[in-house]
Design an enzyme around this catalytic site. Structure first.
Site, PDB file in Angstrom:
ATOM      1  N   GLU A  85       0.840  -1.418   0.195  1.00 22.08           N
ATOM      2  CA  GLU A  85       0.005   0.091  -0.030  1.00 22.08           C
ATOM      3  C   GLU A  85       0.924   1.256   0.019  1.00 22.08           C
ATOM      4  OE1 GLU A  85      -2.907   0.178   3.369  1.00 22.08           O
ATOM      5  OE2 GLU A  85      -3.896   2.024   2.347  1.00 22.08           O
ATOM      6  N   LYS A 123      -6.978  -0.743  11.775  1.00 29.16           N
ATOM      7  CA  LYS A 123      -6.402  -1.165  10.462  1.00 29.16           C
ATOM      8  C   LYS A 123      -5.141  -0.135  10.284  1.00 29.16           C
ATOM      9  CE  LYS A 123      -5.841  -1.061   5.869  1.00 29.16           C
ATOM     10  NZ  LYS A 123      -5.107  -0.079   5.048  1.00 29.16           N
ATOM     11  N   ASP A 125       4.513 -14.741  11.484  1.00 25.63           N
ATOM     12  CA  ASP A 125       3.096 -15.316  11.313  1.00 25.63           C
ATOM     13  C   ASP A 125       2.161 -14.240  11.472  1.00 25.63           C
ATOM     14  OD1 ASP A 125       0.786 -16.523  11.480  1.00 25.63           O
ATOM     15  OD2 ASP A 125       1.419 -18.269  12.336  1.00 25.63           O
ATOM     16  N   HIS A 166      -1.759  10.569   0.490  1.00 24.70           N
ATOM     17  CA  HIS A 166      -1.973   9.401  -0.187  1.00 24.70           C
ATOM     18  C   HIS A 166      -2.008   9.119  -1.491  1.00 24.70           C
ATOM     19  CE1 HIS A 166      -3.155   4.853   0.357  1.00 24.70           C
ATOM     20  NE2 HIS A 166      -3.957   5.192  -0.528  1.00 24.70           N
TER      21      HIS A 166
HETATM   22  C1  LIG Z   1       2.328  11.046   2.880  1.00 21.59           C
HETATM   23  C2  LIG Z   1       2.762  12.001   4.150  1.00 21.59           C
HETATM   24  C3  LIG Z   1       3.870  11.467   4.713  1.00 21.59           C
HETATM   25  C4  LIG Z   1       3.020  13.286   3.382  1.00 21.59           C
HETATM   26  O1  LIG Z   1       3.430  14.224   4.173  1.00 21.59           O
HETATM   27  P1  LIG Z   1       3.959  15.838   3.826  1.00 21.59           P
HETATM   28  O2  LIG Z   1       3.775  16.502   5.035  1.00 21.59           O
HETATM   29  O3  LIG Z   1       3.648  16.076   2.584  1.00 21.59           O
HETATM   30  O4  LIG Z   1       5.554  15.528   3.974  1.00 21.59           O
HETATM   31  P2  LIG Z   1       6.750  16.415   3.999  1.00 21.59           P
HETATM   32  O5  LIG Z   1       7.248  16.444   2.576  1.00 21.59           O
HETATM   33  O6  LIG Z   1       6.485  17.504   4.929  1.00 21.59           O
HETATM   34  O7  LIG Z   1       7.857  15.365   4.624  1.00 21.59           O
HETATM   35  C5  LIG Z   1       7.657  14.963   6.102  1.00 21.59           C
HETATM   36  C6  LIG Z   1       8.157  13.669   6.239  1.00 21.59           C
HETATM   37  O8  LIG Z   1       7.412  12.599   5.721  1.00 21.59           O
HETATM   38  C7  LIG Z   1       8.252  11.611   5.116  1.00 21.59           C
HETATM   39  N1  LIG Z   1       7.876  11.539   3.690  1.00 21.59           N
HETATM   40  C8  LIG Z   1       7.219  12.470   3.024  1.00 21.59           C
HETATM   41  N2  LIG Z   1       7.101  12.057   1.744  1.00 21.59           N
HETATM   42  C9  LIG Z   1       7.950  10.851   1.701  1.00 21.59           C
HETATM   43  C10 LIG Z   1       7.878   9.836   0.620  1.00 21.59           C
HETATM   44  N3  LIG Z   1       7.489  10.349  -0.764  1.00 21.59           N
HETATM   45  N4  LIG Z   1       8.666   8.841   0.838  1.00 21.59           N
HETATM   46  C11 LIG Z   1       9.133   8.575   2.116  1.00 21.59           C
HETATM   47  N5  LIG Z   1       8.963   9.494   3.189  1.00 21.59           N
HETATM   48  C12 LIG Z   1       8.307  10.468   2.823  1.00 21.59           C
HETATM   49  C13 LIG Z   1       9.834  11.843   5.561  1.00 21.59           C
HETATM   50  O9  LIG Z   1      10.220  11.532   6.769  1.00 21.59           O
HETATM   51  C14 LIG Z   1       9.762  13.298   5.676  1.00 21.59           C
HETATM   52  O10 LIG Z   1      10.682  14.091   6.470  1.00 21.59           O
HETATM   53  P3  LIG Z   1      11.925  14.218   5.513  1.00 21.59           P
HETATM   54  O11 LIG Z   1      12.706  12.986   5.228  1.00 21.59           O
HETATM   55  O12 LIG Z   1      11.608  15.285   4.505  1.00 21.59           O
HETATM   56  O13 LIG Z   1      12.823  15.090   6.851  1.00 21.59           O
HETATM   57  C15 LIG Z   1       1.297  12.505   4.962  1.00 21.59           C
HETATM   58  O14 LIG Z   1       0.379  13.154   4.420  1.00 21.59           O
HETATM   59  C16 LIG Z   1       0.931  11.411   5.552  1.00 21.59           C
HETATM   60  O15 LIG Z   1       1.604  11.021   6.918  1.00 21.59           O
HETATM   61  N6  LIG Z   1      -0.158  10.951   5.435  1.00 21.59           N
HETATM   62  C17 LIG Z   1      -0.859   9.453   6.033  1.00 21.59           C
HETATM   63  C18 LIG Z   1      -1.014   8.666   4.958  1.00 21.59           C
HETATM   64  C19 LIG Z   1      -1.332   7.335   5.648  1.00 21.59           C
HETATM   65  O16 LIG Z   1      -1.323   7.209   6.806  1.00 21.59           O
HETATM   66  N7  LIG Z   1      -1.289   6.336   4.742  1.00 21.59           N
HETATM   67  C20 LIG Z   1      -1.714   4.892   5.123  1.00 21.59           C
HETATM   68  C21 LIG Z   1      -2.717   4.332   4.113  1.00 21.59           C
HETATM   69  S1  LIG Z   1      -4.365   5.093   4.405  1.00 21.59           S
HETATM   70  C22 LIG Z   1      -5.003   3.751   5.555  1.00 21.59           C
HETATM   71  O17 LIG Z   1      -4.917   2.444   5.000  1.00 21.59           O
HETATM   72  C23 LIG Z   1      -5.203   3.817   6.796  1.00 21.59           C
HETATM   73  C24 LIG Z   1      -6.030   4.824   7.354  1.00 21.59           C
HETATM   74  C25 LIG Z   1      -6.081   6.064   7.037  1.00 21.59           C
HETATM   75  O18 LIG Z   1      -7.514   4.377   6.900  1.00 21.59           O
HETATM   76  C26 LIG Z   1      -6.348   4.603   8.991  1.00 21.59           C
HETATM   77  C27 LIG Z   1      -7.556   5.626   9.803  1.00 21.59           C
HETATM   78  O19 LIG Z   1      -8.314   5.922   9.272  1.00 21.59           O
HETATM   79  O20 LIG Z   1      -7.048   5.967  11.001  1.00 21.59           O
HETATM   80  N1  LIG Z   2      -1.618 -21.239  15.506  1.00 20.80           N
HETATM   81  C1  LIG Z   2      -0.542 -20.733  15.260  1.00 20.80           C
HETATM   82  O1  LIG Z   2      -0.141 -19.858  15.224  1.00 20.80           O
HETATM   83  C2  LIG Z   2       0.446 -22.024  14.470  1.00 20.80           C
HETATM   84  C3  LIG Z   2       1.460 -21.425  14.089  1.00 20.80           C
HETATM   85  N2  LIG Z   2       2.818 -22.322  13.632  1.00 20.80           N
HETATM   86  C4  LIG Z   2       3.693 -21.756  13.077  1.00 20.80           C
HETATM   87  O2  LIG Z   2       4.904 -22.339  13.745  1.00 20.80           O
HETATM   88  C5  LIG Z   2       6.063 -21.346  13.639  1.00 20.80           C
HETATM   89  C6  LIG Z   2       6.650 -20.474  15.045  1.00 20.80           C
HETATM   90  O3  LIG Z   2       6.694 -21.723  15.874  1.00 20.80           O
HETATM   91  P1  LIG Z   2       7.992 -21.812  16.775  1.00 20.80           P
HETATM   92  O4  LIG Z   2       7.898 -22.635  17.876  1.00 20.80           O
HETATM   93  O5  LIG Z   2       8.517 -20.192  16.997  1.00 20.80           O
HETATM   94  O6  LIG Z   2       9.019 -22.107  15.470  1.00 20.80           O
HETATM   95  P2  LIG Z   2      10.315 -23.203  15.602  1.00 20.80           P
HETATM   96  O7  LIG Z   2      10.006 -24.589  16.360  1.00 20.80           O
HETATM   97  O8  LIG Z   2      10.897 -23.294  14.475  1.00 20.80           O
HETATM   98  O9  LIG Z   2      11.485 -22.582  16.642  1.00 20.80           O
HETATM   99  C7  LIG Z   2      11.378 -22.663  17.912  1.00 20.80           C
HETATM  100  C8  LIG Z   2      12.506 -23.411  18.277  1.00 20.80           C
HETATM  101  O10 LIG Z   2      13.794 -22.752  18.300  1.00 20.80           O
HETATM  102  C9  LIG Z   2      14.882 -23.040  19.071  1.00 20.80           C
HETATM  103  N3  LIG Z   2      15.423 -22.097  19.650  1.00 20.80           N
HETATM  104  C10 LIG Z   2      16.853 -21.653  19.276  1.00 20.80           C
HETATM  105  N4  LIG Z   2      17.129 -20.428  20.030  1.00 20.80           N
HETATM  106  C11 LIG Z   2      16.175 -20.057  20.685  1.00 20.80           C
HETATM  107  C12 LIG Z   2      15.949 -18.927  21.528  1.00 20.80           C
HETATM  108  N5  LIG Z   2      16.826 -18.076  21.801  1.00 20.80           N
HETATM  109  N6  LIG Z   2      14.720 -18.904  22.102  1.00 20.80           N
HETATM  110  C13 LIG Z   2      13.740 -19.777  21.744  1.00 20.80           C
HETATM  111  N7  LIG Z   2      13.737 -20.770  20.981  1.00 20.80           N
HETATM  112  C14 LIG Z   2      15.234 -21.027  20.419  1.00 20.80           C
HETATM  113  C15 LIG Z   2      14.066 -23.991  20.317  1.00 20.80           C
HETATM  114  O11 LIG Z   2      14.642 -25.412  20.149  1.00 20.80           O
HETATM  115  P3  LIG Z   2      15.072 -26.237  19.034  1.00 20.80           P
HETATM  116  O12 LIG Z   2      16.210 -25.753  18.479  1.00 20.80           O
HETATM  117  O13 LIG Z   2      15.142 -27.407  19.825  1.00 20.80           O
HETATM  118  O14 LIG Z   2      13.999 -26.302  18.086  1.00 20.80           O
HETATM  119  C16 LIG Z   2      12.584 -23.845  19.819  1.00 20.80           C
HETATM  120  O15 LIG Z   2      11.962 -24.910  20.124  1.00 20.80           O
HETATM  121  C17 LIG Z   2       5.682 -20.447  12.634  1.00 20.80           C
HETATM  122  O16 LIG Z   2       5.948 -20.786  11.091  1.00 20.80           O
HETATM  123  C18 LIG Z   2       4.081 -20.369  12.752  1.00 20.80           C
HETATM  124  O17 LIG Z   2       3.437 -20.172  11.281  1.00 20.80           O
HETATM  125  C19 LIG Z   2       2.207 -23.534  13.607  1.00 20.80           C
HETATM  126  C20 LIG Z   2       1.147 -24.156  14.038  1.00 20.80           C
HETATM  127  C21 LIG Z   2       0.083 -23.270  14.618  1.00 20.80           C
END
Ligand SMILES: CC(C)(COP(=O)([O-])OP(=O)([O-])OC[C@H]1O[C@@H](n2cnc3c(N)ncnc32)[C@H](O)[C@@H]1OP(=O)([O-])[O-])[C@@H](O)C(=O)NCCC(=O)NCCSC(=O)C[C@@](C)(O)CC(=O)[O-]
Ligand SMILES: NC(=O)C1=CN([C@@H]2O[C@H](COP(=O)(O)OP(=O)(O)OC[C@H]3O[C@@H](n4cnc5c(N)ncnc54)[C@H](OP(=O)(O)O)[C@@H]3O)[C@@H](O)[C@H]2O)C=CC1
Length: 428
Positions: free
Chosen positions: A86, A264, A280, A378
């Site tokens: 997006e 969202k 996940d 946007h």
């Molecule tokens: C779009 C902006 C950022 C423009 O904003 P602006 O004021 O025109 O930007 P600016 O030119 O003053 O720049 C400000 C800063 O924004 C960043 N920035 C600015 N432009 C860019 C670019 N092209 N690429 C990357 N970064 C950018 C950048 O960090 C920049 O700082 P700088 O680097 O210049 O110091 C602003 O209007 C904004 O924040 N809008 C919000 C947009 C948004 O939320 N989009 C999400 C999708 S909509 C949605 O799905 C969710 C929603 C909205 O329904 C959720 C809800 O309802 O709560």
């Molecule tokens: N409902 C759900 O959300 C479900 C999700 N999944 C899937 O399960 C996966 C995630 O499960 P997860 O158990 O994390 O995966 P893994 O089994 O791949 O990894 C966990 C394992 O990593 C090892 N490990 C190594 N270092 C560490 C550490 N620092 N901390 C913890 N563990 C460590 C451990 O033992 P060892 O080395 O002995 O393995 C541990 O059991 C995802 O792919 C997910 O999509 C699966 C089923 C259902």
């Protein structure tokens, strides 16, 4: 294309090599040579990894990988990888992160990384008594669960507790046991599923019932993360804007139709980081929305207020089940790079960053909504997409999008009209 003869019953499809699967699908779907070439491109994913990550693979689909800038969280600067389809999400996150750099920046704190695994037991007589017997055997059950994962124990994790509930159902009482496990740096689903399956026979023996489901709960209420921020109102455009952001937050508190959109917007940021680091994301979404409904009414995950000094203050609280080991995090080569760029050392730290990103993402959206409206920023960024959709290539993409922005007519039909004019050599 109408293909009456095609059947989706393809026995043993999964046993074929990827190239053969693609050939079959291409033939059945009438794909052109160019379309086959595009689909078969796996980008930065080696074929053997792609073919083992999921089943029946026929190709790849690449999303852009971006970096959100300006994030200061708990006094530390982070470069935040984001993968999303997006427009304007990454710009918005960077924009709000810049507004929240005051002091230590965004503060965030996650609790212990505990997952819950459920064991569901049916056909139990005298369930109250049997529940007591399970509690009596708690240490023995935890000890058996412990033995399933020596690696986890080595890292300081492991089973922590056991909870027992009796629930009434239309088939009589059922016992639900919660095995609580500190999964450290893993998302933990596989880990706790293994433990649940291992202890289920013990529970059957104690209760005389039968264990049915033995599976993680994605309602990760023992993995809560909180983030909060305080910034001078001038950073967001003044006290008036700060107050309007608070009003927008209040609307989400009183109206579920708004709360869902509010959340969202938060998930725009959280899921983009989840995708970049191969989490996940279905588990994250399911847990977050269940938490938003925990009072029985769907509520916002974040709140914005104005304090007595006229500062804008925001806070967010949600469960996050994320890992930096396990799952696909260490399998997908790009996820490994994402974690390196992000430079987080633990799953706890990753969840703190993700909550902070969710809060900033929410601020950017609310600020845009209460000032110029969402469409300006946007749609300005979306203009390039429209130009490409209309068929523009090379220099024409920028020419057409800039023209649409300068005239305030950011629409697909206008992009097409402009493209046709440019291609005919007419002045626009
Ligand atoms: C779009 C902006 C950022 C423009 O904003 P602006 O004021 O025109 O930007 P600016 O030119 O003053 O720049 C400000 C800063 O924004 C960043 N920035 C600015 N432009 C860019 C670019 N092209 N690429 C990357 N970064 C950018 C950048 O960090 C920049 O700082 P700088 O680097 O210049 O110091 C602003 O209007 C904004 O924040 N809008 C919000 C947009 C948004 O939320 N989009 C999400 C999708 S909509 C949605 O799905 C969710 C929603 C909205 O329904 C959720 C809800 O309802 O709560
Ligand atoms: N409902 C759900 O959300 C479900 C999700 N999944 C899937 O399960 C996966 C995630 O499960 P997860 O158990 O994390 O995966 P893994 O089994 O791949 O990894 C966990 C394992 O990593 C090892 N490990 C190594 N270092 C560490 C550490 N620092 N901390 C913890 N563990 C460590 C451990 O033992 P060892 O080395 O002995 O393995 C541990 O059991 C995802 O792919 C997910 O999509 C699966 C089923 C259902």
């Amino acid at each position: 294309m109408y293909m009456p003869e095609r059947s989706s019953r393809i026995q043993g499809f999964y046993k074929l090599p990827m190239s053969e699967r693609l050939r079959i699908i291409a033939e059945m779907s009438g794909l052109t040579g160019d379309e086959v070439k595009t689909l078969s491109n796996l980008g930065n994913l080696p074929v053997e990894i792609a073919d083992s990550m999921i089943e029946n693979v026929v190709g790849g689909m690449t999303y852009p990988f971006a970096i959100a800038t300006n994030f200061k969280i708990n006094g530390v600067d982070y470069l935040v990888p984001m993968v999303i389809e997006e427009t304007s999400v990454v710009a918005a996150a960077s924009n709000a992160a810049r507004m929240l750099r005051y002091g230590e920046g965004i503060r965030a704190e996650a609790g212990p990384q505990e997952m819950i695994s459920q064991i569901h037991i049916v056909n139990v007589t005298a369930p109250q008594y049997k529940a007591m017997r399970i509690i009596e055997a708690k240490q023995e059950i935890l000890e058996h669960a412990k033995q399933q994962d020596p690696t986890l124990l080595k890292y300081g994790g492991g089973p922590r507790d056991l909870e027992v509930r009796i629930a009434d159902s239309r088939m009589g009482p059922v016992i639900i046991v919660h095995l609580i496990v500190d999964v450290r740096d893993a998302m933990g689903a596989n880990t706790v599923n293994t433990m649940a399956e291992a202890v289920a026979p013990m529970l059957e023996k104690i209760t005389g019932g039968q264990a049915r489901l033995r599976i993680v709960s994605n309602y990760a209420t023992r993995r809560i993360v909180r983030a909060w921020a305080r910034t001078p109102s001038d950073e967001v455009g003044g006290l008036d804007v700060a107050r309007k952001i608070m009003e927008a937050s209040i609307l989400a508190e009183i109206d579920p139709y708004r709360a869902v959109t509010h959340n969202k917007g938060i998930m725009n940021g959280i899921i983009a980081v989840a995708l970049a680091t191969a989490q996940d994301h279905r588990a994250i979404e399911a847990g977050a929305h269940a938490y938003a409904s925990r009072t029985g009414c769907y509520k916002p995950l974040s709140y914005w207020e104005v304090d007595e000094q006229g500062f804008l203050v925001g806070s967010i609280e949600l469960p996050l089940q994320v890992g930096i080991v396990g799952g696909a995090t260490r399998v997908h080569p790009v996820a490994k790079i994402a974690l390196k760029i992000l430079n987080v050392k633990t799953a706890k730290e990753l969840s703190e960053v993700m909550a902070a990103v969710g809060l900033a993402q929410n601020l950017a959206a609310l600020r845009a909504l209460v000032t110029e409206g969402i469409q300006k920023g946007h749609m300005r960024l979306h203009a390039r997409n429209l130009a490409i959709m209309a068929g523009a290539t090379g220099d024409l993409i920028d020419k057409i999008s800039e023209k649409m922005i300068s005239e305030g007519r950011i629409r697909y039909d206008y992009a097409k009209e402009l493209l046709e004019k440019y291609l005919r050599g007419e002045s626009t």
